[in-house]
Design an enzyme around this catalytic site. Structure first.
Site, PDB file in Angstrom:
ATOM      1  N   CYS A 152      -3.084 -10.989 -13.967  1.00 34.39           N
ATOM      2  CA  CYS A 152      -3.002  -9.557 -14.277  1.00 34.39           C
ATOM      3  C   CYS A 152      -1.846  -9.260 -15.253  1.00 34.39           C
ATOM      4  O   CYS A 152      -1.950  -9.619 -16.414  1.00 34.39           O
ATOM      5  CB  CYS A 152      -2.928  -8.755 -12.986  1.00 34.39           C
ATOM      6  SG  CYS A 152      -3.525  -7.078 -13.218  1.00 34.39           S
ATOM      7  N   HIS A 181      -6.289 -10.503  -9.136  1.00 30.30           N
ATOM      8  CA  HIS A 181      -5.192 -10.969  -8.266  1.00 30.30           C
ATOM      9  C   HIS A 181      -5.692 -11.991  -7.238  1.00 30.30           C
ATOM     10  O   HIS A 181      -5.949 -11.633  -6.090  1.00 30.30           O
ATOM     11  CB  HIS A 181      -4.611  -9.776  -7.502  1.00 30.30           C
ATOM     12  CG  HIS A 181      -3.727  -8.912  -8.319  1.00 30.30           C
ATOM     13  ND1 HIS A 181      -2.350  -9.040  -8.342  1.00 30.30           N
ATOM     14  CD2 HIS A 181      -4.019  -7.897  -9.156  1.00 30.30           C
ATOM     15  CE1 HIS A 181      -1.829  -8.143  -9.152  1.00 30.30           C
ATOM     16  NE2 HIS A 181      -2.828  -7.429  -9.662  1.00 30.30           N
ATOM     17  N   GLY A 210       1.965  -7.259 -11.643  1.00 29.63           N
ATOM     18  CA  GLY A 210       3.027  -6.276 -11.433  1.00 29.63           C
ATOM     19  C   GLY A 210       2.970  -5.312 -12.593  1.00 29.63           C
ATOM     20  O   GLY A 210       1.916  -4.759 -12.904  1.00 29.63           O
ATOM     21  N   GLU A 211       4.066  -5.179 -13.286  1.00 30.12           N
ATOM     22  CA  GLU A 211       4.123  -4.284 -14.431  1.00 30.12           C
ATOM     23  C   GLU A 211       4.630  -5.097 -15.626  1.00 30.12           C
ATOM     24  O   GLU A 211       5.796  -5.508 -15.641  1.00 30.12           O
ATOM     25  CB  GLU A 211       5.072  -3.112 -14.078  1.00 30.12           C
ATOM     26  CG  GLU A 211       5.175  -2.055 -15.120  1.00 30.12           C
ATOM     27  CD  GLU A 211       3.820  -1.493 -15.526  1.00 30.12           C
ATOM     28  OE1 GLU A 211       3.024  -1.143 -14.642  1.00 30.12           O
ATOM     29  OE2 GLU A 211       3.579  -1.421 -16.746  1.00 30.12           O
ATOM     30  N   SER A 212       3.751  -5.316 -16.590  1.00 27.62           N
ATOM     31  CA  SER A 212       4.108  -6.237 -17.673  1.00 27.62           C
ATOM     32  C   SER A 212       5.316  -5.764 -18.479  1.00 27.62           C
ATOM     33  O   SER A 212       6.125  -6.572 -18.929  1.00 27.62           O
ATOM     34  CB  SER A 212       2.905  -6.459 -18.592  1.00 27.62           C
ATOM     35  OG  SER A 212       2.406  -5.240 -19.074  1.00 27.62           O
ATOM     36  N   ARG A 226      -4.335  -3.492 -21.995  1.00 27.12           N
ATOM     37  CA  ARG A 226      -3.771  -3.126 -20.685  1.00 27.12           C
ATOM     38  C   ARG A 226      -4.552  -1.973 -20.071  1.00 27.12           C
ATOM     39  O   ARG A 226      -5.055  -1.107 -20.769  1.00 27.12           O
ATOM     40  CB  ARG A 226      -2.319  -2.679 -20.849  1.00 27.12           C
ATOM     41  CG  ARG A 226      -1.384  -3.774 -21.260  1.00 27.12           C
ATOM     42  CD  ARG A 226       0.021  -3.222 -21.370  1.00 27.12           C
ATOM     43  NE  ARG A 226       0.476  -2.677 -20.092  1.00 27.12           N
ATOM     44  CZ  ARG A 226       1.526  -1.881 -19.956  1.00 27.12           C
ATOM     45  NH1 ARG A 226       2.229  -1.525 -21.003  1.00 27.12           N
ATOM     46  NH2 ARG A 226       1.878  -1.447 -18.771  1.00 27.12           N
ATOM     47  N   ILE A 256      -6.582  -4.607 -10.150  1.00 28.63           N
ATOM     48  CA  ILE A 256      -5.682  -3.447 -10.011  1.00 28.63           C
ATOM     49  C   ILE A 256      -5.128  -3.084 -11.386  1.00 28.63           C
ATOM     50  O   ILE A 256      -4.330  -3.831 -11.955  1.00 28.63           O
ATOM     51  CB  ILE A 256      -4.516  -3.767  -9.042  1.00 28.63           C
ATOM     52  CG1 ILE A 256      -5.063  -4.247  -7.686  1.00 28.63           C
ATOM     53  CG2 ILE A 256      -3.608  -2.555  -8.866  1.00 28.63           C
ATOM     54  CD1 ILE A 256      -4.001  -4.774  -6.736  1.00 28.63           C
ATOM     55  N   ARG A 257      -5.561  -1.985 -11.917  1.00 29.78           N
ATOM     56  CA  ARG A 257      -5.171  -1.605 -13.283  1.00 29.78           C
ATOM     57  C   ARG A 257      -5.194  -2.844 -14.178  1.00 29.78           C
ATOM     58  O   ARG A 257      -4.215  -3.174 -14.857  1.00 29.78           O
ATOM     59  CB  ARG A 257      -3.805  -0.925 -13.296  1.00 29.78           C
ATOM     60  CG  ARG A 257      -3.861   0.490 -12.687  1.00 29.78           C
ATOM     61  CD  ARG A 257      -2.562   1.247 -12.866  1.00 29.78           C
ATOM     62  NE  ARG A 257      -1.456   0.487 -12.334  1.00 29.78           N
ATOM     63  CZ  ARG A 257      -0.336   0.191 -12.984  1.00 29.78           C
ATOM     64  NH1 ARG A 257      -0.173   0.615 -14.213  1.00 29.78           N
ATOM     65  NH2 ARG A 257       0.613  -0.494 -12.422  1.00 29.78           N
ATOM     66  N   GLU A 259      -4.099 -14.015  -5.574  1.00 31.06           N
ATOM     67  CA  GLU A 259      -3.121 -14.209  -4.489  1.00 31.06           C
ATOM     68  C   GLU A 259      -3.306 -13.167  -3.377  1.00 31.06           C
ATOM     69  O   GLU A 259      -2.689 -13.262  -2.330  1.00 31.06           O
ATOM     70  CB  GLU A 259      -1.684 -14.158  -5.049  1.00 31.06           C
ATOM     71  CG  GLU A 259      -1.122 -12.784  -5.364  1.00 31.06           C
ATOM     72  CD  GLU A 259      -1.720 -12.127  -6.617  1.00 31.06           C
ATOM     73  OE1 GLU A 259      -2.625 -12.710  -7.251  1.00 31.06           O
ATOM     74  OE2 GLU A 259      -1.282 -11.004  -6.945  1.00 31.06           O
TER      75      GLU A 259
HETATM   76  N1  GLN Z   1      -1.363  -2.424 -15.496  1.00 31.07           N
HETATM   77  C1  GLN Z   1      -0.319  -3.385 -15.316  1.00 31.07           C
HETATM   78  C2  GLN Z   1       0.369  -3.674 -16.642  1.00 31.07           C
HETATM   79  O1  GLN Z   1      -0.006  -3.165 -17.619  1.00 31.07           O
HETATM   80  C3  GLN Z   1      -0.855  -4.672 -14.721  1.00 31.07           C
HETATM   81  C4  GLN Z   1      -1.360  -4.387 -13.323  1.00 31.07           C
HETATM   82  C5  GLN Z   1      -1.295  -5.544 -12.403  1.00 31.07           C
HETATM   83  O2  GLN Z   1      -0.625  -6.543 -12.648  1.00 31.07           O
HETATM   84  N2  GLN Z   1      -1.942  -5.375 -11.292  1.00 31.07           N
HETATM   85  O3  GLN Z   1       1.301  -4.409 -16.680  1.00 31.07           O
END
Ligand code: GLN
Length: 246
Positions: free
Chosen positions: A79, A163, A50-52, A99, A127-128, A165
């Site tokens: 991630c 990921h 998600g977004e840390s 990141r 993903i990122r 999942e």
């Molecule tokens: N780029 C996100 C972060 O810095 C992580 C991306 C992800 O969990 N798919 O938190």
């Protein structure tokens, strides 16, 4: 003792539903975790992608950051979850990540991860994604992508830069359940580990991503040599939970 494993999935933000689904497909009891008391009686906890920054902020607001630090079951960060567990955040695993190291959202990709213990590669959705910058000497590399460790285990903490999942391949979740089972067997739920047993390792760090030569040279599955350095010698907080080999 309860037979099925009871696994929590941190459900503050991100891809938690997909983890719940994967864990249930493997026969585990999966519950969403939003408050510190939800951690009671769990054999393991998944911190999803998600977004840390958001996950950390919400975890602090709800007191989950300290509760997770005190949690004695197995941990699995994917991630953003990997970022949350690294040395610059909850410091529960002996590594540092960068990141968004592969670029912005449009640079997200799928690739085959080479596994240490399986000839069949694993399709990884990145993903990122974060990239390991430094890895503690006691951290085991379980999967690599172009020489970068992307699936690692530090004692009772499993970490994936991708990921698992989001695909139908359940091998990484199965590995996590194996780890949670092993930790449960070594300690009945609710009984904290003695202080010495949970002592963390510290040691010199392997650097990645600086220059090609700095990449993991020994290939997949070959753990870096253990360091004789005494705990704390590096001045960093060591990570992991000692559970021996998996
Ligand atoms: N780029 C996100 C972060 O810095 C992580 C991306 C992800 O969990 N798919 O938190």
């Amino acid at each position: 003792m309860r037979k099925s494993l009871r696994i929590g999935v941190l459900a503050l933000q991100g891809a938690f539903r997909e983890h719940v689904r994967a864990l249930r497909r493997l026969g585990a009891e999966a519950v969403e975790v939003r408050l510190p008391e939800d951690l009671e009686g769990l054999d393991g906890l998944v911190i999803p992608g998600g977004e840390s920054t958001t996950i950390m902020r919400l975890a602090r607001i709800y007191g989950l950051d300290d509760a997770i630090r005190r949690f004695h079951g197995a941990l699995f960060g994917t991630c953003a979850g990997m970022i949350v567990l690294d040395q610059e955040h909850l410091a529960l695993a002996d590594l540092e990540v960068e990141r968004n190291a592969y670029g912005r959202q449009v640079r997200s990709f799928e690739a085959d991860v080479r596994l240490a213990d399986d000839d069949l590669p694993l399709r990884g959705v990145f993903i990122r994604a974060p990239r390991v910058r430094e890895l503690g000497s006691g951290v085991e590399v379980l999967g690599e992508l172009d020489g970068d460790p992307v699936l690692v285990r530090d004692g009772g903490v499993l970490l994936a830069a991708f990921h698992p999942e989001l695909t139908d391949d359940l091998r990484v979740h199965a590995l996590f359940l194996e780890l949670a089972k092993k930790m449960r067997a070594s300690r009945p739920p609710g009984v904290p580990l003695p202080k010495e047993a949970s002592a963390r390792r510290a040691g010199p760090y392997k650097r990645y991503g600086q220059a090609p030569s700095a990449k993991h040279p020994a290939g997949c599955g070959v753990s870096p040599p253990r360091s004789p350095a005494p705990p704390g010698a590096s001045g960093r907080r060591p990570g992991g939970r000692d559970v021996g080999p998996l």
